[in-house]
Design an enzyme around this catalytic site. Sequence first.
Site, mmCIF file in Angstrom:
data_model
loop_
_atom_site.group_PDB
_atom_site.id
_atom_site.type_symbol
_atom_site.label_atom_id
_atom_site.label_comp_id
_atom_site.label_asym_id
_atom_site.label_seq_id
_atom_site.Cartn_x
_atom_site.Cartn_y
_atom_site.Cartn_z
ATOM 1 N N THR A 211 0.973 -1.213 -0.282
ATOM 2 C CA THR A 211 -0.002 0.133 0.013
ATOM 3 C C THR A 211 1.327 1.025 -0.323
ATOM 4 O O THR A 211 1.978 1.196 -0.734
ATOM 5 C CB THR A 211 -0.733 -0.043 1.560
ATOM 6 O OG1 THR A 211 -2.115 0.906 0.871
ATOM 7 C CG2 THR A 211 0.182 0.446 2.630
ATOM 8 N N ASN A 212 -0.103 2.186 0.441
ATOM 9 C CA ASN A 212 1.098 3.630 0.122
ATOM 10 C C ASN A 212 0.561 4.294 1.709
ATOM 11 O O ASN A 212 -0.065 4.496 2.402
ATOM 12 C CB ASN A 212 1.134 4.340 -1.018
ATOM 13 C CG ASN A 212 -0.627 4.808 -1.881
ATOM 14 O OD1 ASN A 212 -1.643 5.542 -0.365
ATOM 15 N ND2 ASN A 212 -0.966 3.657 -2.815
#
Length: 404
Positions: A211-212
Amino acid sequence: MSGPFQGKRVLLGVSGSIAAYKAADLASKLTQRGTEVDVLMTYSATRFVTPLTFRSVTHRPVLTDLFDPDSPEAIEHVALAQAADVLVVAPATAHMLAKLALGLADDPISVTALATWAPILVAPAMDANMWEHPAVQQNVRTLRERGVVIIGPGEGRLASGLTGWGRLVETPELLGHIALTLGANGDLSGRSIVVSAGGTQEPLDPVRVLTNRSSGKMGYAVAEAARDRGANVTLVTAPVALDPPVGVRVEGAATAEQMRNAVQEAALSADALVMAAAVADYRPARPSREKLKKEAMADLAVALERTEDIIASAPDGIVRVAFAAESSDLLKNARAKLHGKSVDLVAANDITLPDAGFGAEDNKVWLVDEGGDTELPLMAKYDVAMAILDRVVALLNARRPRRG
């Protein structure tokens, strides 16, 4: 903060409930947003919170007695009713609901409710057994049939010690409903806007994801701002730690593929798409069906595959806004995205700047379109959203002017 509250006049009716203390917070928050707040109190409400409390946060007189000959407000309640943009009754006791439903008029709130043509929002607060009583439910149905908006109540621990339905909803939810009402005839009324938000999560195994750092705050701010300008908003959101905006249709989408499917479906009937989500460019090509043990991950090499480009596949004819979060060559990369994805506008931000971007309450953005680059100052993400929507409104009006 700009928005639907600025310059508007709200009548806040407070009836006799322990939840009246929450009304003081609501009055304060409305005043901070540039709203002129006139508070109307029943006698029983003054037993819980003093009029001085409301006068202190609104800097305006408080109407408590229709028959006080020394009070100019006592003879001006009809003028208040006619000047109001909305009447909010919070908290509304079972007794107040009954009076409003029957059209009785013997206190500042019930008299004003009969005298105003403004929209009326009512937020009940009472014991769970009272809320569930057939008489109360019939009064609620009567008010709804007349177009009164009933907000809540919420569920939780009550003053009686019981747990159930009857809590006055919290201030942010009340503000959302008021904003929805005040902004109903804004410059995006009759328009449908799709907004994406948050960082997608691409599974590596049933436990781990790639993810980020996106918090979703920018996308949620765009959704709220569009709602506040009268738009019919669909928010497609990756998992975030944010409350859903009031009056916005919310669709969950954890992965890039799920977000693409949800956005494409919603965009079929939309006028504009604002892609504020941080969508993963790559995902694990072969995610494990079983949890990977740490011993097996010591020398793990993960093969990645490209995800689908969502905004490039949006329907033709709608206004398309992309975001570009960059750490270098900001404007160069933003212009490349503008032309490469054939979008109408790119909102670009430098993620290396302090106090802006991922997770922050503020953002520093450049708006890039075919006409050039516009640098915006560091400001709240809601205000950034409003600046973006100014461009969206102009583009929509140039293509398909609003009717009416």
